[in-house]
Write an enzyme that holds these catalytic residues in place. Structure first.
Site, short mmCIF file in Angstrom:
data_model
loop_
_atom_site.label_atom_id
_atom_site.label_comp_id
_atom_site.label_asym_id
_atom_site.label_seq_id
_atom_site.Cartn_x
_atom_site.Cartn_y
_atom_site.Cartn_z
N ARG A 176 0.83 -1.36 -0.06
CA ARG A 176 -0.02 0.14 0.00
C ARG A 176 1.03 1.36 -0.05
O ARG A 176 2.00 1.40 0.45
CB ARG A 176 -0.78 -0.12 1.31
CG ARG A 176 -1.64 1.15 1.47
CD ARG A 176 -2.96 0.87 2.42
NE ARG A 176 -2.23 0.64 3.73
CZ ARG A 176 -2.93 0.12 4.79
NH1 ARG A 176 -4.36 -0.19 4.53
NH2 ARG A 176 -2.41 -0.14 5.79
N ASP A 252 -9.59 3.66 13.99
CA ASP A 252 -8.08 3.17 13.49
C ASP A 252 -7.98 3.03 12.09
O ASP A 252 -7.08 2.76 11.63
CB ASP A 252 -7.89 2.00 14.32
CG ASP A 252 -9.03 1.25 14.23
OD1 ASP A 252 -9.95 1.06 14.79
OD2 ASP A 252 -8.71 -0.06 13.81
P1 AMP Z 1 -8.86 -4.21 11.00
O1 AMP Z 1 -10.17 -4.68 10.99
O2 AMP Z 1 -8.27 -5.10 9.72
O3 AMP Z 1 -8.77 -2.76 10.53
O4 AMP Z 1 -7.92 -4.47 11.99
C1 AMP Z 1 -7.89 -4.21 13.22
C2 AMP Z 1 -6.61 -4.66 14.00
O5 AMP Z 1 -6.48 -5.88 14.22
C3 AMP Z 1 -5.84 -4.00 13.48
O6 AMP Z 1 -4.65 -3.61 14.50
C4 AMP Z 1 -5.00 -5.04 12.50
O7 AMP Z 1 -3.44 -5.08 12.64
C5 AMP Z 1 -5.25 -6.29 13.42
N1 AMP Z 1 -5.38 -7.53 12.63
C6 AMP Z 1 -6.41 -7.53 11.58
N2 AMP Z 1 -6.14 -8.85 11.10
C7 AMP Z 1 -4.96 -9.25 11.80
C8 AMP Z 1 -4.28 -10.73 11.56
N3 AMP Z 1 -4.51 -11.72 10.70
N4 AMP Z 1 -3.07 -10.69 12.12
C9 AMP Z 1 -2.87 -9.72 13.06
N5 AMP Z 1 -3.29 -8.63 13.43
C10 AMP Z 1 -4.43 -8.55 12.69
MG MG Z 2 -7.44 -1.30 10.37
#
Ligand code: AMP
Ligand code: MG
EC number: 2.7.7.-
Length: 487
Positions: A176, A252
């Site tokens: 990205r 976030d």
């Molecule tokens: P998101 O819902 O994708 O915006 O992610 C929310 C949080 O969860 C962020 O801190 C991401 O980095 C973490 N996160 C999402 N998927 C994963 C994953 N497969 N492994 C580790 N962290 C994750």
């Molecule tokens: Mg996120």
């Protein structure tokens, strides 16, 4: 044009130090291979698009190799998720590899998503699957082509690495690009952990690097916050005008630059539906299509709270008060153009609202309606579009008002009307079912469909020979696809 090893780095965020991010090396994917690259994004880094096909490209963006000047870091942040505060988030599976500047002097963050575990992975595996990586790639490049501010995507690298979601899938990485990866949640993190020094350092960093023009203002931080309010209002106005549903507007996932960021179960509307919810775990519809507008303001007030050490509460409230007027001005301006109007009248807002009410529950394709409206004279177009509506009398009354409005708008030829309207009304959007077809082929090792779809979406306003199938309404199976929220 540069070779891959000629990129110039200037890692400004990494220099903020360990309070802001942690050094982590990418965890390589097995048998990395190029799925798709964006020529337009390659050019942002002064890279010759042809280098995407070289093996070293897949090695670099599949986590096997690094530039000597890269400083991979996992950033710490927090944020409000579905209205509740989560005190510790961060790059759980993404790494800021470094900041590259191009010959035009623009800085671009290289952020590798799916790069393995970090101190912020919580229960996650640090990975991203092919399906979600392709969706993020296609969406960010498609939004950009529509004129909607967004992070960009350089490429998707696929692999044979097994990753478990509802079933076994394959790991992938998406590279990205953005001028910054700082989120509202970065400010919230330092505010709620009561670290005023780091909070001030972060604010200085953002002001100096991303809002330097605000330095000239009597209250630079306030000027910066106002600018953030306006940019968010404009971005969300464009989402609403084009039918984009983000799906996870947690703070976030909100960029400090006012760009569309962090793609999850997003969707473009097929049939118009103001109450559409694209995120199946969003049971209350907090992030439904029409709720995106008030949620934009809610998120900005969460940011405002975190900025209270720098700006008076009264000034913050006043700036927040600008959100809706900004939003309405941008939205109405764009909707007028979508209707082919060049002038402004008091009742235009009502004309738009009444059209959307008629579309609601009518099964009218939101994108194609506007495209077809511009194909012909107002009178002919409304006659042809009429049959799509359930409330025929209601539509007829609206059509009379529209024709009268167009007649008052000015003197222009049919050709001018068509050209002007087609320049703002896309023929091709990233429909869920199109993404789904491309993903299914890619999962069986055929990347040609992803690449073709990406190509089509880079010129959404231009009718492209032989690409008729990408401009169709979805087939029945494609209308209400449940997009998995796992990624
Ligand atoms: P998101 O819902 O994708 O915006 O992610 C929310 C949080 O969860 C962020 O801190 C991401 O980095 C973490 N996160 C999402 N998927 C994963 C994953 N497969 N492994 C580790 N962290 C994750
Ligand atoms: Mg996120």
């Amino acid at each position: 044009m540069k070779a891959l090893d000629e990129l110039t780095f200037d890692n400004r965020f990494a220099r903020l130090g360990d309070a802001f991010s942690t050094h982590v090396l990418p965890e390589p994917l097995d048998e990395p291979r190029l799925v798709v690259a964006s020529n337009d994004a390659m050019v942002l880094l002064d890279l010759d698009p042809a280098v995407a096909e070289t093996p070293v490209f897949a090695e670099l963006f599949g986590g096997h190799k690094l530039w000597a000047e890269a400083e991979p870091r996992a950033m710490v942040y927090s944020g409000h998720q579905f209205g509740g505060y989560t005190p510790q988030l961060g790059d759980g599976r993404g790494l800021l590899l470094g900041e590259v500047y191009n010959e035009a002097g623009e800085h671009w963050d290289l952020h590798l998503k799916g790069a393995g575990m970090t101190p912020y992975s919580r229960m996650g595996d640090g990975r991203a699957v092919l399906r979600s990586s392709i969706r993020e790639f296609l969406a960010s490049e498609a939004l950009h082509a529509l004129g909607i501010p967004s992070s960009r995507a350089l490429c998707v690298i696929g692999s044979s690495t097994p990753v478990w979601r509802e079933k076994q899938e394959r790991g992938a990485m998406v590279l990205r690009l953005a001028h910054s990866h700082i989120r509202f949640g970065h400010f919230e993190y330092f505010y709620y952990t009561k670290k005023p020094e780091q909070q001030a350092e972060l604010a200085e960093h953002v002001l100096n690097l991303h809002y330097p023009e605000c330095r000239e203002q009597p209250e630079p931080y306030l000027a910066m916050f106002r600018e953030i309010v306006e940019r968010n209002a404009e971005m969300i106005a464009k989402w609403q005008a084009y039918g984009f549903c983000h799906g996870v507007m947690n703070t976030d996932n909100m960029s400090i630059l006012g760009i569309t960021f962090d793609f999850g179960p997003f969707a473009f509307l097929d049939d118009f539906d103001a109450h559409f919810i694209c995120n199946h775990s969003d049971h209350e519809g907090r992030y439904s299509f029409s709720n995106q507008v008030p949620i934009g303001q809610w998120n900005l007030s969460a940011l405002a709270q975190a900025l209270t050490p720098f700006i008076s509460v009264d000034a913050l409230k006043e700036a927040l008060g600008l959100y809706l007027p900004f939003y309405q001005a941008h939205y109405l301006d764009l909707m007028r153009r979508r209707l082919g109007l060049t002038s402004a009248e008091e009742d235009d807002q009502k004309l738009v609202e009444d059209l959307l009410k008629l579309m609601q529950n009518s099964g009218v394709d939101y994108t194609l309606f506007f495209r077809r409206l511009g194909d012909e004279s107002a009178a002919l177009a409304v006659t042809r579009l009429r049959d799509d509506f359930v409330d025929l009398a209601g539509f007829d009354a609206w059509a009379e008002r529209y024709k009268a409005r167009v007649a008052r708008d000015g003197d222009y030829t049919l050709e001018q009307r068509r050209e002007r309207m087609h320049a703002v009304n896309p023929l091709y959007i990233l429909r869920n079912y199109l993404a789904q077809n491309a993903i299914a082929a890619a999962e069986s090792g055929d990347y040609s469909e992803v690449r073709r779809l990406h190509e089509v979406l880079t010129r959404p306003f231009e009718e492209q020979a032989g690409m008729e199938q990408y401009a169709q309404r979805p087939p029945d199976w494609g209308k209400h696809l449940e997009i998995s929220c796992s990624s």
